[in-house]
Write a protein that holds these residues in place. Sequence first.
Motif, PDB file in Angstrom:
ATOM      1  N   GLY A  78       0.687  -1.408  -0.117  1.00 12.10           N
ATOM      2  CA  GLY A  78      -0.169  -0.068  -0.086  1.00 12.10           C
ATOM      3  C   GLY A  78       0.752   1.271   0.113  1.00 12.10           C
ATOM      4  O   GLY A  78       0.155   2.401   0.117  1.00 12.10           O
ATOM      5  N   THR A  79       1.920   1.183  -0.433  1.00  9.92           N
ATOM      6  CA  THR A  79       2.951   2.509  -0.084  1.00  9.92           C
ATOM      7  C   THR A  79       3.447   2.833  -1.518  1.00  9.92           C
ATOM      8  O   THR A  79       4.087   3.835  -1.791  1.00  9.92           O
ATOM      9  N   ALA A  80       3.092   2.309  -2.646  1.00  3.93           N
ATOM     10  CA  ALA A  80       3.580   2.674  -3.814  1.00  3.93           C
ATOM     11  C   ALA A  80       2.694   3.721  -4.553  1.00  3.93           C
ATOM     12  O   ALA A  80       1.555   4.087  -4.227  1.00  3.93           O
ATOM     13  N   ASP A  81       3.482   4.890  -5.226  1.00  8.15           N
ATOM     14  CA  ASP A  81       2.787   5.921  -5.896  1.00  8.15           C
ATOM     15  C   ASP A  81       3.876   6.514  -6.740  1.00  8.15           C
ATOM     16  O   ASP A  81       4.857   5.993  -6.936  1.00  8.15           O
ATOM     17  N   GLY A 107       8.999  11.563 -15.238  1.00  5.85           N
ATOM     18  CA  GLY A 107       8.331  11.543 -14.027  1.00  5.85           C
ATOM     19  C   GLY A 107       8.972  10.696 -12.936  1.00  5.85           C
ATOM     20  O   GLY A 107      10.165  10.524 -12.979  1.00  5.85           O
ATOM     21  N   ALA A 108       8.068  10.074 -11.792  1.00  4.03           N
ATOM     22  CA  ALA A 108       8.731   9.347 -10.842  1.00  4.03           C
ATOM     23  C   ALA A 108       7.918   8.516 -10.197  1.00  4.03           C
ATOM     24  O   ALA A 108       6.598   8.628 -10.136  1.00  4.03           O
ATOM     25  N   CYS A 109       8.265   7.535  -9.565  1.00  3.91           N
ATOM     26  CA  CYS A 109       7.580   6.527  -8.799  1.00  3.91           C
ATOM     27  C   CYS A 109       8.171   6.099  -7.616  1.00  3.91           C
ATOM     28  O   CYS A 109       9.578   6.206  -7.561  1.00  3.91           O
ATOM     29  N   VAL A 146      13.322   5.610  -4.645  1.00  6.03           N
ATOM     30  CA  VAL A 146      12.353   6.481  -5.655  1.00  6.03           C
ATOM     31  C   VAL A 146      13.109   6.170  -7.028  1.00  6.03           C
ATOM     32  O   VAL A 146      14.448   5.952  -7.125  1.00  6.03           O
ATOM     33  N   ALA A 147      12.566   6.154  -8.088  1.00 10.62           N
ATOM     34  CA  ALA A 147      12.910   6.116  -9.529  1.00 10.62           C
ATOM     35  C   ALA A 147      12.407   7.313 -10.141  1.00 10.62           C
ATOM     36  O   ALA A 147      11.116   7.551 -10.203  1.00 10.62           O
ATOM     37  N   LEU A 148      13.477   8.148 -10.875  1.00 14.32           N
ATOM     38  CA  LEU A 148      12.858   9.219 -11.411  1.00 14.32           C
ATOM     39  C   LEU A 148      13.617   9.635 -12.555  1.00 14.32           C
ATOM     40  O   LEU A 148      14.788   9.301 -12.814  1.00 14.32           O
TER      41      LEU A 148
END
Length: 437
Positions: free
Chosen positions: A260-263, A275-277, A293-295
Amino acid sequence: MPLPTRPAPGAGATPGRTVAALLVVLAALATLLAALGPVPQAQAAGLRSPGPNWAVAQKSVGGRIALTIRWNKVAGARSYDITFAPSASGGPIYGGQIAKSPRKRTVGIRATSASTQTGVVSGLVPGATYCFQVRARAGSARGGYGNVRCKLVVRADRAVPAPGAAPLAMAAFNVCSAACSRMAPWTTRRKEVVRRIQQMNVGPRGRAVDVLAIEEGRQAAEDGGFLDSALAGTFVNGCRARSFLQSIYVRTATYEVVSGTADAISFAPSDPSHGACWVRVRERSTQKEVVVVALHLQNGIASSDNTVRARQTSAVLAAVRAAQPNQPIVLGGDYNSNRSRSVDAPARVMASRGFHDAYDQALAYRSFPLYNSASDDRGTIRKGLTWGDHVDRIFVSPGLAVRSWEVDYRLGRPGYYAQPMASDHNPVLVEVAIPVP
């Protein structure tokens, strides 16, 4: 009356006139030599310049920083001078500025038979920027100075990893699944991408990568979920951004995804390609959690691009902190910026929030840092002699130490990376120490 005649050479000359004329000639010669600059003693001694120098390690010693640097051996050298000075602005200072600096220091290093020479400069102020040059010596003869190399040294609060810290080996890898039209097609390169991922090891003990930040991965995801399938059993996908362009993969043996922490955040409509996730992950042995984080930020070198990258960096940090307050954060990706740009906008924004580039803060460098992480579609090795111009970067939040940094490259024929190429980027790998309360 007979006309006066020019006297024969020396006729009628007095010793005083001769000395005066000689002094005039010597003065003119001195003026000419001053305009040309000093005659390099290297020519007489046969000592060449050692070229660039580079950092291999840094550590805290008595509240100051000791930096270990290397350079190439010079034939005939008996010793070397490392001359350096701090940069008040944080930007590069060059040879003449170093020489004139009232805070200049020179450290003498005895030559060895090794092909690369090593020296240590100590007493550096934590978090300050210094610029270095090296020259060879043989007795009283001195060679020419090599390239200026500048280094932002590690901060005091990141110089000593916390005892019992949780380890995080993280990689940032732009796989260029769709944009590299002049390279081999993705369907040809994708196996090499997977092979590179499976071989990623970080640090002296070869810790396998725990978290992988992927950029430009759209085709890699849409290609029948190729990466998900190829990495299954070792990695699990943790998050994906819009159109699968950025994603996080987590090694299940060492970390688990916190449900539940993915965004994600997209810069569309103005910049839909970037963008980023992010997602929160938990280290299995210590149960310590960290947000990864991947951005990917906008490319381009215009001042307007710097402005956009600053805005995008601020947006990502604000979104991640709002979603995951009071958590340590590690951000890996393609920032499309480095210290050699006119404005390194992402680094400025990051520093204002207490985040710093792992490249600057690393206690050890496991690869040649002058080889840039990005190349071209032919695999040409690009070198950043002053800073090391890496657009692929990993930033860490306050309190995190960086044990090591490296670019995972494969060398081919002189001046090129090995073929076949997985991408026009090589992965950047770091080992982060996350304090455990």
